[in-house]
Design a protein around this motif. Structure first.
Motif, PDB file in Angstrom:
ATOM      1  N   HIS A  17       0.815  -1.224   0.000  1.00  0.00           N
ATOM      2  CA  HIS A  17       0.000   0.000   0.000  1.00  0.00           C
ATOM      3  C   HIS A  17       0.845   1.269   0.000  1.00  0.00           C
ATOM      4  CE1 HIS A  17       0.954  -0.124   4.310  1.00  0.00           C
ATOM      5  NE2 HIS A  17       0.700   1.166   4.317  1.00  0.00           N
ATOM      6  N   GLY A  18       2.098   1.166   0.452  1.00  0.00           N
ATOM      7  CA  GLY A  18       2.949   2.344   0.516  1.00  0.00           C
ATOM      8  C   GLY A  18       3.932   2.452  -0.626  1.00  0.00           C
ATOM      9  N   LEU A  19       3.886   1.512  -1.576  1.00  0.00           N
ATOM     10  CA  LEU A  19       4.840   1.495  -2.685  1.00  0.00           C
ATOM     11  C   LEU A  19       4.193   1.974  -3.980  1.00  0.00           C
ATOM     12  CD1 LEU A  19       6.486  -2.036  -2.171  1.00  0.00           C
ATOM     13  CD2 LEU A  19       7.532   0.175  -1.644  1.00  0.00           C
ATOM     14  N   PRO A  20       4.942   2.669  -4.832  1.00  0.00           N
ATOM     15  CA  PRO A  20       4.455   2.883  -6.197  1.00  0.00           C
ATOM     16  C   PRO A  20       4.276   1.526  -6.873  1.00  0.00           C
ATOM     17  CG  PRO A  20       6.352   4.281  -5.722  1.00  0.00           C
ATOM     18  CD  PRO A  20       6.245   3.310  -4.590  1.00  0.00           C
ATOM     19  N   ALA A  21       3.262   1.417  -7.705  1.00  0.00           N
ATOM     20  CA  ALA A  21       2.981   0.117  -8.337  1.00  0.00           C
ATOM     21  C   ALA A  21       4.170  -0.393  -9.140  1.00  0.00           C
ATOM     22  CB  ALA A  21       1.748   0.233  -9.229  1.00  0.00           C
TER      23      ALA A  21
ATOM     24  N   LEU B  27      -1.076  -0.399 -12.741  1.00  0.00           N
ATOM     25  CA  LEU B  27      -0.351   0.331 -13.775  1.00  0.00           C
ATOM     26  C   LEU B  27      -1.153   0.469 -15.073  1.00  0.00           C
ATOM     27  CD1 LEU B  27       3.155  -1.302 -13.245  1.00  0.00           C
ATOM     28  CD2 LEU B  27       2.582   1.100 -12.831  1.00  0.00           C
ATOM     29  N   GLY B  28      -2.294  -0.225 -15.145  1.00  0.00           N
ATOM     30  CA  GLY B  28      -3.131  -0.143 -16.338  1.00  0.00           C
ATOM     31  C   GLY B  28      -2.852  -1.197 -17.379  1.00  0.00           C
ATOM     32  N   TYR B  29      -2.018  -2.192 -17.057  1.00  0.00           N
ATOM     33  CA  TYR B  29      -1.728  -3.277 -17.997  1.00  0.00           C
ATOM     34  C   TYR B  29      -2.732  -4.409 -17.767  1.00  0.00           C
ATOM     35  CZ  TYR B  29       2.783  -0.993 -18.873  1.00  0.00           C
ATOM     36  OH  TYR B  29       3.767  -0.112 -19.213  1.00  0.00           O
ATOM     37  N   PHE B  30      -3.949  -4.254 -18.254  1.00  0.00           N
ATOM     38  CA  PHE B  30      -5.010  -5.200 -17.930  1.00  0.00           C
ATOM     39  C   PHE B  30      -4.783  -6.603 -18.496  1.00  0.00           C
ATOM     40  CE2 PHE B  30      -8.268  -1.512 -17.425  1.00  0.00           C
ATOM     41  CZ  PHE B  30      -7.645  -1.153 -16.239  1.00  0.00           C
TER      42      PHE B  30
ATOM     43  N   PRO C 154       1.093  11.290  -4.607  1.00  0.00           N
ATOM     44  CA  PRO C 154       2.284  11.365  -5.468  1.00  0.00           C
ATOM     45  C   PRO C 154       2.007  10.762  -6.838  1.00  0.00           C
ATOM     46  CG  PRO C 154       2.859  10.562  -3.281  1.00  0.00           C
ATOM     47  CD  PRO C 154       1.362  10.590  -3.337  1.00  0.00           C
ATOM     48  N   ILE C 155       2.655  11.281  -7.836  1.00  0.00           N
ATOM     49  CA  ILE C 155       2.404  10.853  -9.215  1.00  0.00           C
ATOM     50  C   ILE C 155       2.510   9.339  -9.364  1.00  0.00           C
ATOM     51  CG2 ILE C 155       3.348  10.900 -11.561  1.00  0.00           C
ATOM     52  CD1 ILE C 155       4.021  13.832 -11.130  1.00  0.00           C
ATOM     53  N   GLU C 156       3.566   8.734  -8.816  1.00  0.00           N
ATOM     54  CA  GLU C 156       3.797   7.308  -9.029  1.00  0.00           C
ATOM     55  C   GLU C 156       2.812   6.417  -8.271  1.00  0.00           C
ATOM     56  OE1 GLU C 156       5.739   6.216 -11.346  1.00  0.00           O
ATOM     57  OE2 GLU C 156       6.239   8.305 -11.780  1.00  0.00           O
ATOM     58  N   GLN C 157       1.974   7.007  -7.399  1.00  0.00           N
ATOM     59  CA  GLN C 157       0.975   6.226  -6.686  1.00  0.00           C
ATOM     60  C   GLN C 157      -0.441   6.500  -7.187  1.00  0.00           C
ATOM     61  OE1 GLN C 157       2.636   7.139  -2.521  1.00  0.00           O
ATOM     62  NE2 GLN C 157       2.048   4.988  -2.358  1.00  0.00           N
ATOM     63  N   ARG C 158      -0.543   7.181  -8.303  1.00  0.00           N
ATOM     64  CA  ARG C 158      -1.859   7.427  -8.900  1.00  0.00           C
ATOM     65  C   ARG C 158      -2.233   6.218  -9.753  1.00  0.00           C
ATOM     66  NH1 ARG C 158      -0.822  13.810 -10.671  1.00  0.00           N
ATOM     67  NH2 ARG C 158      -0.270  14.513  -8.563  1.00  0.00           N
ATOM     68  N   ASN C 159      -2.734   5.200  -9.104  1.00  0.00           N
ATOM     69  CA  ASN C 159      -2.982   3.939  -9.796  1.00  0.00           C
ATOM     70  C   ASN C 159      -4.351   3.924 -10.475  1.00  0.00           C
ATOM     71  OD1 ASN C 159      -4.884   3.402  -7.797  1.00  0.00           O
ATOM     72  ND2 ASN C 159      -3.439   2.208  -6.559  1.00  0.00           N
ATOM     73  N   THR C 160      -4.663   2.790 -11.065  1.00  0.00           N
ATOM     74  CA  THR C 160      -5.868   2.676 -11.881  1.00  0.00           C
ATOM     75  C   THR C 160      -7.139   3.055 -11.123  1.00  0.00           C
ATOM     76  OG1 THR C 160      -4.933   0.990 -13.344  1.00  0.00           O
ATOM     77  CG2 THR C 160      -7.323   1.020 -13.119  1.00  0.00           C
ATOM     78  N   GLY C 161      -7.297   2.567  -9.893  1.00  0.00           N
ATOM     79  CA  GLY C 161      -8.508   2.861  -9.145  1.00  0.00           C
ATOM     80  C   GLY C 161      -8.741   4.344  -8.943  1.00  0.00           C
TER      81      GLY C 161
ATOM     82  N   PRO D 266       0.708   6.867 -13.862  1.00  0.00           N
ATOM     83  CA  PRO D 266       1.267   5.691 -14.545  1.00  0.00           C
ATOM     84  C   PRO D 266       0.310   5.005 -15.505  1.00  0.00           C
ATOM     85  CG  PRO D 266       1.991   5.724 -12.274  1.00  0.00           C
ATOM     86  CD  PRO D 266       0.989   6.840 -12.419  1.00  0.00           C
ATOM     87  N   PRO D 267      -0.994   4.835 -15.171  1.00  0.00           N
ATOM     88  CA  PRO D 267      -1.869   4.168 -16.147  1.00  0.00           C
ATOM     89  C   PRO D 267      -1.971   4.902 -17.478  1.00  0.00           C
ATOM     90  CG  PRO D 267      -2.894   4.140 -13.987  1.00  0.00           C
ATOM     91  CD  PRO D 267      -1.687   5.027 -13.879  1.00  0.00           C
ATOM     92  N   TYR D 268      -1.854   6.256 -17.470  1.00  0.00           N
ATOM     93  CA  TYR D 268      -1.902   6.996 -18.724  1.00  0.00           C
ATOM     94  C   TYR D 268      -0.539   7.099 -19.379  1.00  0.00           C
ATOM     95  CZ  TYR D 268      -6.756   8.376 -18.877  1.00  0.00           C
ATOM     96  OH  TYR D 268      -8.118   8.346 -19.013  1.00  0.00           O
ATOM     97  N   ARG D 269       0.522   7.160 -18.588  1.00  0.00           N
ATOM     98  CA  ARG D 269       1.862   7.247 -19.168  1.00  0.00           C
ATOM     99  C   ARG D 269       2.354   5.895 -19.667  1.00  0.00           C
ATOM    100  NH1 ARG D 269       5.759   7.927 -15.943  1.00  0.00           N
ATOM    101  NH2 ARG D 269       4.677   7.896 -13.934  1.00  0.00           N
ATOM    102  N   LEU D 270       1.984   4.819 -18.937  1.00  0.00           N
ATOM    103  CA  LEU D 270       2.542   3.501 -19.228  1.00  0.00           C
ATOM    104  C   LEU D 270       1.551   2.564 -19.885  1.00  0.00           C
ATOM    105  CD1 LEU D 270       4.408   2.959 -15.834  1.00  0.00           C
ATOM    106  CD2 LEU D 270       5.320   3.901 -17.956  1.00  0.00           C
ATOM    107  N   GLY D 271       0.292   2.655 -19.471  1.00  0.00           N
ATOM    108  CA  GLY D 271      -0.718   1.731 -19.969  1.00  0.00           C
ATOM    109  C   GLY D 271      -1.566   2.349 -21.063  1.00  0.00           C
TER     110      GLY D 271
END
Length: 441
Positions: free
Chosen positions: A140-144, A192-195, A381-388, A426-431
């Motif tokens: 829960h405390g880590l970037p995906a 990360l958005g890699y479904f 933080p940007i790196e913790q803005r996950n899919t949900g 990350p989901p928009y930048r990576l996925g």
């Protein structure tokens, strides 16, 4: 009628009751004892075994194969083994019992030696277990992306240790670790958005759960597959996966709570309000003091805390249009989260509940209240803005794009803030962003 053996090797296999399968096992075990666990160790396929015992081989096998055969029958050289069988001696006894007993004892000891050599320390098992638990509880405390990197490194180490042991109980433990690691990788890939990759990893976890007869892992994996299906627009499949997972035995209250909340979301998406409300009720009634070895003993990302349940049920309430219940559940999630120690507070839960609270206020046409509720979201933080989180804010952005808000400054500002927030996630930048845009009604 069975033909007479053509080689000493065939005669010995008959004498020792070695079918091809038994010969192959003994041949491989002896190879490990002589050369260690090496992928280049010689093997003997069934067709090759038939040629060896039928006397159809020209010359001798490779030197390593000869060494193995000579170790299996130390009283003979390889050239003798591929030569003719012994001639009958009517004066000799059918077999020498003492020699047979000695040979059996030697073979049994050699087999035990090979098994003992093919094991790892129990301390290694304990260490890998601790690493899986640590990753699950720190997730829960880590970037995906960081969680994925750690999970993949751990997966490779578990695989390496699996190749070093043939002890069944160790193989069982390592198989479960493989499944737990794959499950965490599935969650990270989803965040990360890699479904598609998340789905493959969740299925991998389910296979390990099935193979190891570890029902809680199967249930967690099927639950993950359910919410992947939901987020990719197949709510019917999501509901079916959640119901199948609930049918497994050996699940604790936490596992059932998670699965009921996933089922509730799927029913709500399908417009089945009564089933959604019933699933919400069941998720909150799961309190039979039942525990399992994954959702409770490992916990962390495998758990499903009360605040996470409240956040999930808030989202379901939004889908069925119940703004009052959505706001109440979102508020409850935030209160429960604040009661936890600082290091145990999930940014994902805080942002998700805050976004749901904002959306509930928008349903009541309280734009100012929605803007206030969104304040914690912008701090993620940007790196913790996950899919949900991205999905929830995107849904709010679409709501604010309704014609009724055209020309109003605050809705316009909020839409732009949401666009800026999600653009760097990350989901928009990576996925692939298309999948994220297609899921919310």
């Amino acid at each position: 009628m069975r033909s007479e053996p053509r080689t000493l090797l065939a005669w010995l296999c008959d004498r020792d009751n070695l079918t091809y399968r038994r010969f192959d096992e003994k041949f491989n075990q002896t190879g490990v004892r002589l050369f260690g666990h090496d992928p280049s160790n010689p093997t003997c396929g069934e067709a090759q075994f038939r040629r060896w015992t039928a006397g159809k081989l020209i010359g001798l096998p490779i030197p390593e194969s000869c060494r193995i055969l000579e170790a299996m029958w130390p009283e003979y050289m390889a050239a003798q083994l591929f030569g003719p069988p012994p001639k009958d001696d009517s004066q000799a006894p059918a077999f020498d019992l003492e020699e047979r007993v000695q040979m059996t004892a030697r073979n049994a000891h050699d087999g035990a030696d090979a098994t003992a050599a093919a094991s790892i320390s129990d301390n290694t098992i304990d260490e890998l277990h601790d690493q899986v638990v640590s990753l699950a509880r720190r997730y829960h405390g880590l970037p995906a992306a960081k969680a994925y990197e750690e999970g993949d490194s751990l997966r490779l180490e578990v695989e390496r240790q699996r190749d070093r042991t043939q002890v069944p109980v160790q193989q069982q433990s390592l198989m479960i670790f493989n499944g737990q690691t794959a499950a965490l990788l599935a969650v990270a890939a989803f965040d990360l958005g890699y479904f598609p990759s998340a789905r493959t990893l969740a299925r991998t976890a389910a296979v390990y759960g099935e193979a190891s007869r570890f029902a809680p892992l199967q249930a967690f994996a099927d639950g993950t597959l359910a919410y992947i299906s939901y987020h990719t627009g197949d709510a019917t499949e999501a509901a079916a996966k959640a119901q199948r997972a609930l049918s497994y035995g050996g699940l604790g209250d936490v596992a059932r709570r998670r699965l009921h909340s996933i089922a509730a979301r799927a029913h709500a998406y399908l417009g089945d309000i009564s089933s959604a409300q019933r699933a919400i009720q069941l998720s909150e009634e799961s309190d039979r003091s039942m525990r399992d070895e994954l959702h409770d003993s490992v916990g962390g990302e495998f758990g499903f805390s009360p605040e996470r349940l409240a956040m999930s049920n808030s989202t379901t309430a939004l889908l069925i249009g119940d703004a009052d219940q959505a706001e109440a559940e979102a508020r409850r999630a935030l209160v429960l989260l604040d009661q936890r120690p600082q290091g145990e507070r999930s940014a994902h839960v805080r942002a998700g509940a805050a976004a749901d609270l904002a959306h509930a206020r928008l349903l009541a046409d309280d734009v100012d209240g929605a803007a206030e509720a969104l304040t914690p979201v912008w701090k993620v933080p940007i790196e913790q803005r996950n899919t949900g989180i991205v999905v929830r804010t995107a849904r709010i952005g679409r709501y604010l794009a309704r014609p009724v808000y055209h020309g109003a400054q605050l809705p316009k500002d909020l839409r732009e803030q949401i666009e800026d927030f999600t653009r760097v996630s990350p989901p928009y930048r990576l996925g692939p962003p298309v999948s994220l845009l297609a899921i919310a009604p």
